[in-house]
Design an enzyme around this catalytic site. Structure first.
Site, mmCIF file in Angstrom:
data_model
loop_
_atom_site.group_PDB
_atom_site.id
_atom_site.type_symbol
_atom_site.label_atom_id
_atom_site.label_comp_id
_atom_site.label_asym_id
_atom_site.label_seq_id
_atom_site.Cartn_x
_atom_site.Cartn_y
_atom_site.Cartn_z
ATOM 1 N N LYS A 1 -45.477 -11.371 -61.607
ATOM 2 C CA LYS A 1 -45.101 -12.115 -62.821
ATOM 3 C C LYS A 1 -45.752 -11.531 -64.071
ATOM 4 O O LYS A 1 -45.083 -11.322 -65.069
ATOM 5 C CB LYS A 1 -45.552 -13.585 -62.731
ATOM 6 C CG LYS A 1 -44.867 -14.404 -61.674
ATOM 7 C CD LYS A 1 -45.278 -15.879 -61.794
ATOM 8 C CE LYS A 1 -46.760 -16.133 -61.525
ATOM 9 N NZ LYS A 1 -47.186 -15.988 -60.136
ATOM 10 N N ARG B 1 -45.979 -25.201 -63.361
ATOM 11 C CA ARG B 1 -46.141 -25.038 -61.916
ATOM 12 C C ARG B 1 -46.064 -26.349 -61.166
ATOM 13 O O ARG B 1 -46.178 -26.352 -59.934
ATOM 14 C CB ARG B 1 -47.505 -24.429 -61.589
ATOM 15 C CG ARG B 1 -47.628 -23.026 -62.028
ATOM 16 C CD ARG B 1 -48.808 -22.384 -61.359
ATOM 17 N NE ARG B 1 -49.163 -21.230 -62.122
ATOM 18 C CZ ARG B 1 -49.752 -20.151 -61.637
ATOM 19 N NH1 ARG B 1 -50.101 -20.094 -60.382
ATOM 20 N NH2 ARG B 1 -50.021 -19.138 -62.411
ATOM 21 N N ARG C 1 -54.859 -5.601 -55.043
ATOM 22 C CA ARG C 1 -55.274 -5.906 -56.414
ATOM 23 C C ARG C 1 -56.756 -6.260 -56.459
ATOM 24 O O ARG C 1 -57.464 -5.917 -57.397
ATOM 25 C CB ARG C 1 -54.432 -7.068 -56.967
ATOM 26 C CG ARG C 1 -54.785 -7.409 -58.402
ATOM 27 C CD ARG C 1 -53.807 -8.386 -59.003
ATOM 28 N NE ARG C 1 -54.056 -9.745 -58.588
ATOM 29 C CZ ARG C 1 -53.268 -10.774 -58.884
ATOM 30 N NH1 ARG C 1 -52.152 -10.575 -59.550
ATOM 31 N NH2 ARG C 1 -53.564 -11.986 -58.493
ATOM 32 N N ARG D 1 -60.616 -9.486 -58.972
ATOM 33 C CA ARG D 1 -60.497 -10.899 -59.331
ATOM 34 C C ARG D 1 -61.165 -11.780 -58.287
ATOM 35 O O ARG D 1 -60.987 -11.592 -57.091
ATOM 36 C CB ARG D 1 -59.016 -11.281 -59.461
ATOM 37 C CG ARG D 1 -58.530 -11.197 -60.882
ATOM 38 C CD ARG D 1 -57.066 -11.500 -61.000
ATOM 39 N NE ARG D 1 -56.695 -12.791 -60.420
ATOM 40 C CZ ARG D 1 -55.517 -13.335 -60.600
ATOM 41 N NH1 ARG D 1 -54.603 -12.742 -61.331
ATOM 42 N NH2 ARG D 1 -55.225 -14.500 -60.041
ATOM 43 N N ARG E 1 -53.619 -20.213 -52.189
ATOM 44 C CA ARG E 1 -52.756 -20.173 -53.372
ATOM 45 C C ARG E 1 -51.284 -20.133 -52.978
ATOM 46 O O ARG E 1 -50.445 -20.742 -53.645
ATOM 47 C CB ARG E 1 -53.118 -18.970 -54.247
ATOM 48 C CG ARG E 1 -54.351 -19.261 -55.110
ATOM 49 C CD ARG E 1 -55.091 -18.019 -55.555
ATOM 50 N NE ARG E 1 -54.295 -17.063 -56.260
ATOM 51 C CZ ARG E 1 -54.513 -15.737 -56.244
ATOM 52 N NH1 ARG E 1 -55.509 -15.239 -55.546
ATOM 53 N NH2 ARG E 1 -53.750 -14.944 -56.925
HETATM 54 P P1 ADP Z 1 -51.485 -16.075 -59.477
HETATM 55 O O1 ADP Z 1 -51.288 -14.605 -59.251
HETATM 56 O O2 ADP Z 1 -52.307 -16.719 -58.417
HETATM 57 O O3 ADP Z 1 -50.219 -16.790 -59.755
HETATM 58 P P2 ADP Z 1 -52.477 -16.643 -62.195
HETATM 59 O O4 ADP Z 1 -53.259 -15.633 -62.934
HETATM 60 O O5 ADP Z 1 -51.141 -16.962 -62.713
HETATM 61 O O6 ADP Z 1 -52.448 -16.118 -60.711
HETATM 62 O O7 ADP Z 1 -53.329 -18.001 -62.074
HETATM 63 C C1 ADP Z 1 -54.642 -18.003 -61.563
HETATM 64 C C2 ADP Z 1 -55.138 -19.424 -61.355
HETATM 65 O O8 ADP Z 1 -55.142 -20.120 -62.615
HETATM 66 C C3 ADP Z 1 -54.283 -20.293 -60.443
HETATM 67 O O9 ADP Z 1 -54.583 -20.106 -59.081
HETATM 68 C C4 ADP Z 1 -54.703 -21.700 -60.941
HETATM 69 O O10 ADP Z 1 -55.972 -22.082 -60.477
HETATM 70 C C5 ADP Z 1 -54.815 -21.493 -62.430
HETATM 71 N N1 ADP Z 1 -53.515 -21.778 -63.109
HETATM 72 C C6 ADP Z 1 -52.721 -20.883 -63.746
HETATM 73 N N2 ADP Z 1 -51.625 -21.487 -64.255
HETATM 74 C C7 ADP Z 1 -51.708 -22.799 -63.902
HETATM 75 C C8 ADP Z 1 -50.888 -23.930 -64.105
HETATM 76 N N3 ADP Z 1 -49.724 -23.863 -64.769
HETATM 77 N N4 ADP Z 1 -51.311 -25.130 -63.611
HETATM 78 C C9 ADP Z 1 -52.467 -25.236 -62.966
HETATM 79 N N5 ADP Z 1 -53.287 -24.199 -62.715
HETATM 80 C C10 ADP Z 1 -52.930 -22.990 -63.171
#
Ligand code: ADP
Length: 186
Positions: A8, A83, A122, A128, A139
């Site tokens: 994404k 989400r 990654r 990370r 996740r």
């Molecule tokens: P991923 O590759 O896991 O989708 P992101 O960088 O998009 O990684 O998000 C990392 C973390 O940030 C998620 O696992 C969550 O804890 C938090 N997060 C990101 N966006 C949201 C959201 N819209 N609602 C709740 N938590 C979020």
């Protein structure tokens, strides 16, 4: 939209640059706050490290503030938001208020085993904290429980664009642009 590791963030930057709008990544904003040690970062970190979602009220407030920034006036691309169903409602309210409309929801589809491998790769290059195998699996589970149902919501609204996320980054980008072109003509 798409499960963790679907690509994404990478695609969001390219698409947003093409349209001259900001890519707003909730994950990136949380991580920036964690690095700076802000109150928001301290709160979010507990959830992120466990692979859980940050509570809706915290996330919603953050997105509302971000889309109020002047660079988002012409439009914006959200990466990682909404989400949850509560976030969908909140977003509807926010864009109703600002006068924006939802043009499209792009979903990247990728096979789950492929994703775990990508995320473990990654972890080696980006380091990370939430890219350990247990947290990655958590996740994926949370995504399936809380976020996958949103796909049907947007499908029913006729806003959904599903794109195969497997292949080279550029190939996936081309697929997304091709699909978005059909939306803008209709
Ligand atoms: P991923 O590759 O896991 O989708 P992101 O960088 O998009 O990684 O998000 C990392 C973390 O940030 C998620 O696992 C969550 O804890 C938090 N997060 C990101 N966006 C949201 C959201 N819209 N609602 C709740 N938590 C979020």
């Amino acid at each position: 939209m798409g499960p963790p590791g679907a690509g994404k963030g990478t695609q969001a930057s390219t698409i947003a640059a093409h349209f001259g709008i900001p890519a707003i990544s909730t994950g990136d904003i949380f991580r920036a706050n964690v690095s700076k040690g802000t109150e928001l970062g301290i709160e979010a970190k507990r959830y992120m490290d466990a692979g859980e979602y940050v509570p809706d009220d915290v996330t919603n407030r953050m997105v509302r503030n971000r889309i109020d920034e002047p660079d988002a006036t012409p439009g914006f691309l959200l990466d990682g938001y909404p989400r949850t169903l509560a976030q969908v409602e909140e977003l509807d309210g926010m864009i109703g208020f600002t006068g924006h409309s939802l043009d499209a929801v792009v979903v990247l589809t990728v096979n789950p085993e492929e994703l775990v491998q990508r995320l473990l790769e990654r972890a080696k290059t980006e380091g990370r904290a939430d890219d350990t195998e247990d947290v990655i699996r958590r996740r994926q589970e949370i995504y399936a429980e809380q976020t996958e149902p949103l796909i049907e919501v947007y499908r029913e609204r006729g806003a959904l664009i599903e794109v195969d996320g497997l292949g080279e980054i550029d190939e996936v980008t081309e697929r997304i642009f091709a699909a978005l072109a059909t939306v803008h003509q209709s």
